[in-house]
Design an enzyme around this catalytic site. Structure first.
Site, PDB file in Angstrom:
ATOM      1  CD  GLU A   1      -2.522   1.234   2.699  1.00 25.79           C
ATOM      2  OE1 GLU A   1      -3.431   2.091   2.829  1.00 25.79           O
ATOM      3  OE2 GLU A   1      -2.203   0.443   3.609  1.00 25.79           O
ATOM      4  CG  HIS A   2       1.332   3.510   3.001  1.00 27.47           C
ATOM      5  ND1 HIS A   2       0.596   2.698   3.849  1.00 27.47           N
ATOM      6  CD2 HIS A   2       0.584   4.621   2.801  1.00 27.47           C
ATOM      7  CE1 HIS A   2      -0.537   3.293   4.147  1.00 27.47           C
ATOM      8  NE2 HIS A   2      -0.582   4.458   3.520  1.00 27.47           N
TER       9      HIS A   2
END
Length: 449
Positions: free
Chosen positions: A319-320
């Site tokens: 995600e990040h």
């Protein structure tokens, strides 16, 4: 290819077992909401949040009273962060244009970008009041022009959180409800006696919220499958262990099942980061949560080359992704599967989460392979339209359409086209027979055809 796991997280089989338990619980709960409506929602709120007000929807007076408890600085900070999100969303919206083009003489095609007519925005807040999530969903939906924005957030320590409510209100929510978890998602999607259902659900949440959205997809639209927070740090020996460990644990504190991965080609940095994580866990106020995530879901992966690091990063599709290397732009140009990139040691995921202006609702569980995160375009539906303005165009397109319909065996489809050929082209085409080639088609040059 030499890829070494210095630390692994929970086995995939164990993770799947956890998912199965969540799936069953959500299915049962949604069925209860569908069957009993408001009564089920009230029972669930009492069970999970200990919260049963006369009305879960806040009145304007209640909203104003909550905002009045905030300091001027708190309100200014909320407005500043929201302004950054709105500024970027407005720029994104401006890039999306309605179009109309004449593809052939007399044939007009176009599309319009139309807002979703009602959206349910979930803002997590049972453990940590996620003020920023209100900007990402509510304010972005407002920029898109959504005419009905419903916002739900759970109570925090037994009552509405003033900062979250303020962010929802400033963002443009038309309805604010103090409801959390599956009961909020179910009420917004299914509807109850007091809440009209929405057309789309957006916003992050825990595993139960994500699974509820997954099960309701199709009945309503969703932004994406936003499960537990994931973070990856891609680093080489241009940075130190303190930066890496801080960025990993800064996201691991989200929950007990938040994957955090260090991907590096430096053995020294890998081992130094493992040690630094232990040092930080001894002093971090949220260490109980962060340690659980790091123990079960933390990984340290050592590669020989940058190409190997790129391949592993795209496979994990985190995600990040925090990139701190001597070639950050190379990763930007070559990475294809992720939620959002945070480039360079001056940048960090917390800024992206709270204030910098990009949207923090991002794909998890490898969804970055096929979708990006929440943005203003998610609230818009691109609808096409067609218009034929001349008899010649109607006959020409009709003739080709008729033959293609008969190629597939659709006689009724072909007759729709034949009718136009007869009416506008002056050619007598018997029912359910392919239209002949018209004179204009016989003489057309390849460029004009």
């Amino acid at each position: 290819m030499a890829i070494t796991y210095l630390k692994r997280g929970k086995a995939d089989a164990d993770r799947r077992q956890d998912d199965a338990q969540v799936r069953t619980a959500v299915e049962t709960t949604l069925a209860d909401i569908e069957a009993r409506g408001d009564a089920a929602v009230r029972d669930l709120s009492q069970k999970f949040d200990g919260y049963t007000p006369d009305s879960f929807r806040l009145s304007q007076d209640e909203i104003d009273a909550l905002i009045a408890t905030l300091s001027e600085q708190e309100i200014a900070d909320i407005r500043f962060a929201q302004a950054q999100v709105v500024k970027f969303a407005e720029a994104q919206r401006a890039s999306m244009q309605d179009i109309e083009v004449e593809t052939l003489p007399g044939v007009i095609l176009g599309h319009r970008n139309i807002p979703v007519q009602s959206v349910g925005c979930y803002v997590p807040g049972g453990k940590f009041p996620m003020v920023a999530s209100a900007h990402m969903s509510v304010a972005t939906a407002r920029v898109a022009g959504v005419p009905r924005i419903v916002a739900c957030t759970p109570p925090f320590k037994g009552q509405p959180n003033a900062a979250v409510i303020a962010a929802m209100h400033f963002g443009g929510a038309h309805e604010i409800w103090v409801l959390g978890g599956i009961q909020a998602i179910g009420a917004m999607a299914i509807g109850t006696e007091t809440m009209q259902p929405v057309h789309m659900l957006v916003g992050p949440g825990n595993a139960f919220v994500a699974e509820a959205k997954r099960q309701l997809f199709g009945r309503v639209g969703i932004d994406l499958f936003a499960g537990p927070t994931e973070t990856m740090v891609i680093a080489d020996d241009t940075v130190d262990a303190e930066l890496c460990a801080t960025d990993l644990l800064g996201q691991a504190e989200h929950g007990y099942n938040s994957p955090a991965v260090l991907l590096t080609n430096s053995q020294r940095l890998a081992y130094d980061t493992l040690a630094e994580i232990e040092r930080l866990l001894a002093i971090l106020p949220t260490a109980d949560t962060a340690r659980a995530s790091w123990t079960d879901y933390g990984e340290v992966i050592l590669c020989d080359t940058y190409d190997e690091m790129l391949a592993v990063a795209d496979d994990i599709a985190s995600e990040h992704v925090q990139v701190m290397t001597d070639r950050d732009d190379w990763f930007l140009e070559n990475m294809t599967c992720y939620g959002a990139l945070f480039l360079g040691p001056r940048t960090n995921v917390a800024n992206g989460d709270k204030v910098i202006g990009t949207n923090h609702t991002l794909p998890t569980r490898k969804a970055g392979r096929y979708t990006g995160g929440l943005w203003v375009g998610k609230f818009l539906k691109t609808h096409s339209y067609q218009r034929i303005t001349t008899d010649e165009a109607a006959a020409r397109i009709g003739a080709a359409g008729s033959r293609l319909c008969m190629l597939e065996g659709f006689a009724g489809h072909a007759e729709q086209c034949n009718l136009r050929v007869r009416r506008y082209g002056g050619v007598n085409v018997p029912y359910a027979e392919a239209a002949p080639v018209l004179p204009s088609e016989k003489t057309a040059t390849p460029e004009k055809a």
